[in-house]
Design a protein around this motif. Sequence first.
Motif, PDB file in Angstrom:
ATOM      1  N   GLN A  90      23.919  18.217  46.711  1.00  0.00           N
ATOM      2  CA  GLN A  90      23.273  19.502  46.973  1.00  0.00           C
ATOM      3  C   GLN A  90      23.682  20.488  45.886  1.00  0.00           C
ATOM      4  N   THR A 133      11.451   9.734  42.495  1.00  0.00           N
ATOM      5  CA  THR A 133      10.740  10.637  43.397  1.00  0.00           C
ATOM      6  C   THR A 133       9.245  10.632  43.086  1.00  0.00           C
ATOM      7  N   GLY A 175      13.520  20.549  45.140  1.00  0.00           N
ATOM      8  CA  GLY A 175      13.553  20.024  46.500  1.00  0.00           C
ATOM      9  C   GLY A 175      14.284  18.692  46.569  1.00  0.00           C
ATOM     10  N   GLU A 176      13.866  17.856  47.533  1.00  0.00           N
ATOM     11  CA  GLU A 176      14.535  16.562  47.730  1.00  0.00           C
ATOM     12  C   GLU A 176      14.064  15.556  46.695  1.00  0.00           C
ATOM     13  N   THR A 196      19.519  10.144  48.228  1.00  0.00           N
ATOM     14  CA  THR A 196      18.706  11.342  48.018  1.00  0.00           C
ATOM     15  C   THR A 196      19.611  12.536  47.739  1.00  0.00           C
ATOM     16  N   VAL A 198      19.223  17.057  47.184  1.00  0.00           N
ATOM     17  CA  VAL A 198      18.379  18.253  47.247  1.00  0.00           C
ATOM     18  C   VAL A 198      18.769  19.180  46.100  1.00  0.00           C
ATOM     19  N   LYS A 200      17.656  22.616  44.425  1.00  0.00           N
ATOM     20  CA  LYS A 200      16.834  23.801  44.657  1.00  0.00           C
ATOM     21  C   LYS A 200      16.700  24.623  43.373  1.00  0.00           C
TER      22      LYS A 200
END
Length: 345
Positions: A90, A133, A175-176, A196, A198, A200
């Motif tokens: 993150q 992705t 995003g993810e 995965t 995230v 931002k």
Amino acid sequence: MFNFNQLWNKIVHKITSNSKFLLLTALSISLVLIFFRAPSLAQIPPLKPLPIEEGSEIQPAPEIGIEEDSETEPAPEIGWEFLGSRELNQTEIHEIDYVGECPGYSSSYREARFTSITTPPARKRRVIVRNITRGVASDPYPYTDREYDHGRSSEGTRMSFGTRHDSKEFHVLDGENTFEYEIKERDRVLESGVFTAVIKRNIDVRQRDSYPITKSVCMNSEVPMSLCADIRTLTQYKCGSDWVIQSFIQPNTTEVGTLISNQTPYSVKYWINDRIQKLSSGSERIYTNNFLNIKFKSCSVGTGDGKNAKDCTNKTRSLERGKRYKFTVSELDYESVDIEDYSRS
């Protein structure tokens, strides 16, 4: 043969009318008592079951209950570490959107390091991570191939936003993101999988307007400032070091001045574009013609056969506009006139 019907008739015949009334009354009371007694019978609690002795063949039925969910083990720590952050997988990448007189966009990146608690770094190991992705280019996927040989994570990689593979930065989407990885020791794959993260995008909108820069300039940019005869003030409104959006010059005239100064001890006569001029000692004059041709007389005195002789010639030169010039004479011969650059120093 015994006749029941005849006997019954004789008994009924002997019952008096009063006796019949009493029988009917008793029957009615019995029916009423039965009616009111029924609800209270329904409220009587059921009998408790008798205890079952040990060793009996009849055993009580097992109690059926709902088992509580057992605690699940946490997922292994695999993915991206970011310097300055305690969270795995993150992060935020900060970018700047400039608005105003000087619009623009400033992108940025975060340094990311891959880590896996199940297969830690060791000598001769590398890790390859691909961004698979949906929405990124797949020929090839954006990927990074980093050393994974010491500490608890790989060497750093620059992570930024983009859709295609780049040799300098590892591209991700806002995003993810889904990544696949391989930890290899030489040619042998030790671990592979998918995780995965995230990422931002944090956009900071800022106002950016131009700023003025004031400097002195020569109207003829090919002439150095030390020799410039026409110096003016230039104000430029700039965005950054090279982007000029407005400029003003003062005084704002199109003519460019060229200076001629007389640094001799006497007056000098000369011609400018075939027009005769005279300049006294120590004075100067500005000319704004685009093209200047100057002509003047210069003499030298020599000796021959015991007599003094004067040799005079006309000198002609083309002057560069916007430049400083001066008349000079030789220290040995005041009639030997010449014109040369006149520096401010």
